[in-house]
Write a protein that holds these residues in place. Structure first.
Motif, PDB file in Angstrom:
ATOM      1  N   VAL A  45     -44.768   9.682  85.319  1.00 13.36           N
ATOM      2  CA  VAL A  45     -45.449   8.887  86.348  1.00 13.36           C
ATOM      3  C   VAL A  45     -44.499   8.609  87.504  1.00 13.36           C
ATOM      4  CG1 VAL A  45     -46.562   6.680  86.860  1.00 13.36           C
ATOM      5  CG2 VAL A  45     -47.065   7.860  84.704  1.00 13.36           C
ATOM      6  N   ARG A  49     -44.824  10.125  91.404  1.00 18.19           N
ATOM      7  CA  ARG A  49     -44.920   9.230  92.559  1.00 18.19           C
ATOM      8  C   ARG A  49     -43.790   9.479  93.551  1.00 18.19           C
ATOM      9  NH1 ARG A  49     -46.572   3.734  89.162  1.00 18.19           N
ATOM     10  NH2 ARG A  49     -48.786   4.294  88.910  1.00 18.19           N
ATOM     11  N   ARG A  52     -44.410  13.720  94.614  1.00 13.77           N
ATOM     12  CA  ARG A  52     -45.733  14.105  95.120  1.00 13.77           C
ATOM     13  C   ARG A  52     -45.980  15.607  95.003  1.00 13.77           C
ATOM     14  NH1 ARG A  52     -48.138   9.979  97.511  1.00 13.77           N
ATOM     15  NH2 ARG A  52     -49.593  11.322  98.640  1.00 13.77           N
ATOM     16  N   GLN A  73     -52.523   7.044  84.898  1.00 13.96           N
ATOM     17  CA  GLN A  73     -51.712   6.335  85.891  1.00 13.96           C
ATOM     18  C   GLN A  73     -51.417   7.198  87.102  1.00 13.96           C
ATOM     19  OE1 GLN A  73     -48.298   4.238  84.327  1.00 13.96           O
ATOM     20  NE2 GLN A  73     -49.333   3.797  82.398  1.00 13.96           N
ATOM     21  N   THR A  77     -52.898   6.622  91.301  1.00 13.54           N
ATOM     22  CA  THR A  77     -51.973   6.358  92.398  1.00 13.54           C
ATOM     23  C   THR A  77     -52.648   6.631  93.736  1.00 13.54           C
ATOM     24  OG1 THR A  77     -50.105   7.010  90.999  1.00 13.54           O
ATOM     25  CG2 THR A  77     -49.740   6.976  93.376  1.00 13.54           C
ATOM     26  N   ALA A  81     -53.720  12.847  94.919  1.00  9.69           N
ATOM     27  CA  ALA A  81     -53.226  12.995  93.553  1.00  9.69           C
ATOM     28  C   ALA A  81     -53.040  14.469  93.223  1.00  9.69           C
ATOM     29  CB  ALA A  81     -54.205  12.352  92.575  1.00  9.69           C
TER      30      ALA A  81
END
Length: 224
Positions: A45, A49, A52, A73, A77, A81
């Motif tokens: 995760v 983030r 990307r 999760q 975001t 995604a």
């Protein structure tokens, strides 16, 4: 889906040797590059983030946070995604179906060969078809949770949108659907967008899963 000409990939698996093997295969391909690795779901995760990527290869069973929760999760975001491919040992595992319900674009068996791996990554990156439709149908037949009542979105589908959804479930691309229905590709793209909007699905896999759980695919098959 890629923001450039190269598909950027993050690998999430708790076995370093698996990640190393996947990286070697993917980095050897033109237009594919591994930009990060994670050894558990929580790290996956965080890396997604931070980096990307366009595509994530996600092991189902990992420490701290498993692949299903990590997928949830990641897809929650804000912003664009990535597409998530679940990597699993057992194709009929209920955990794989739960990952698809959580928003994964498809799944890949760990015993898959290099060509299948590369094809799967390229396919979900362009998102114009369902990844391994027969396998997704088999999972849905085994694990789908039938709705007690038709969902609100089902009667909102037009006749042509129902046709498109049925062909999506068979794994046809937009071009193939257009040829089958004798309409233009732009028309099919519009119908696909309407199906995703009405079902509330993120992508084609989500729409097909929703259709199975609504009983739509079985009803259509019975009536064919």
């Amino acid at each position: 889906m890629s923001r450039g000409s190269t598909v950027r990939i993050v690998l999430a698996d708790d076995e370093r040797m698996v990640r190393t093997a996947l990286r070697a295969i993917l980095d050897a391909e033109d237009g594919l590059t591994v930009v990060g690795e994670a050894g558990d779901g929580a790290e996956a995760v965080s890396e997604v983030r931070r980096l990307r990527p366009d595509v994530v290869l996600m092991d189902v069973r990992m420490p701290h946070i498993d692949g299903i929760r990590a997928t949830e999760q990641i897809l929650a975001t804000p912003g664009d995604a990535p597409r998530v491919i679940v990597v699993t040992t057992f194709e009929n595992d209920s955990s794989v179906y739960e990952a698809l319900r959580a928003g994964a674009a498809g799944f890949l068996l760990k015993r898959a060969d290099a060509d299948t791996l590369v094809q799967a990554v390229r396919l979900v990156a362009c998102s114009d078809t369902l990844l391994f439709p027969a396998a997704v149908r088999a999972l849905a037949d085994r694990h789908a949770r039938p709705a007690t009542a038709p969902p609100a979105w089902l009667p909102r589908l037009t006749g042509r949108e129902r046709d498109v959804l049925r062909l999506m479930a068979r794994g046809l691309t937009n071009a193939e659907i257009a040829a089958r229905l004798q309409v233009g590709p732009a028309t099919v793209k519009s119908h696909v967008a309407a199906v995703l909007s009405k079902t509330g699905a993120r992508d084609r896999t989500g729409a097909v899963i929703a259709a199975y759980e609504a009983g739509f695919i079985r009803e259509e098959a019975d009536g064919a």
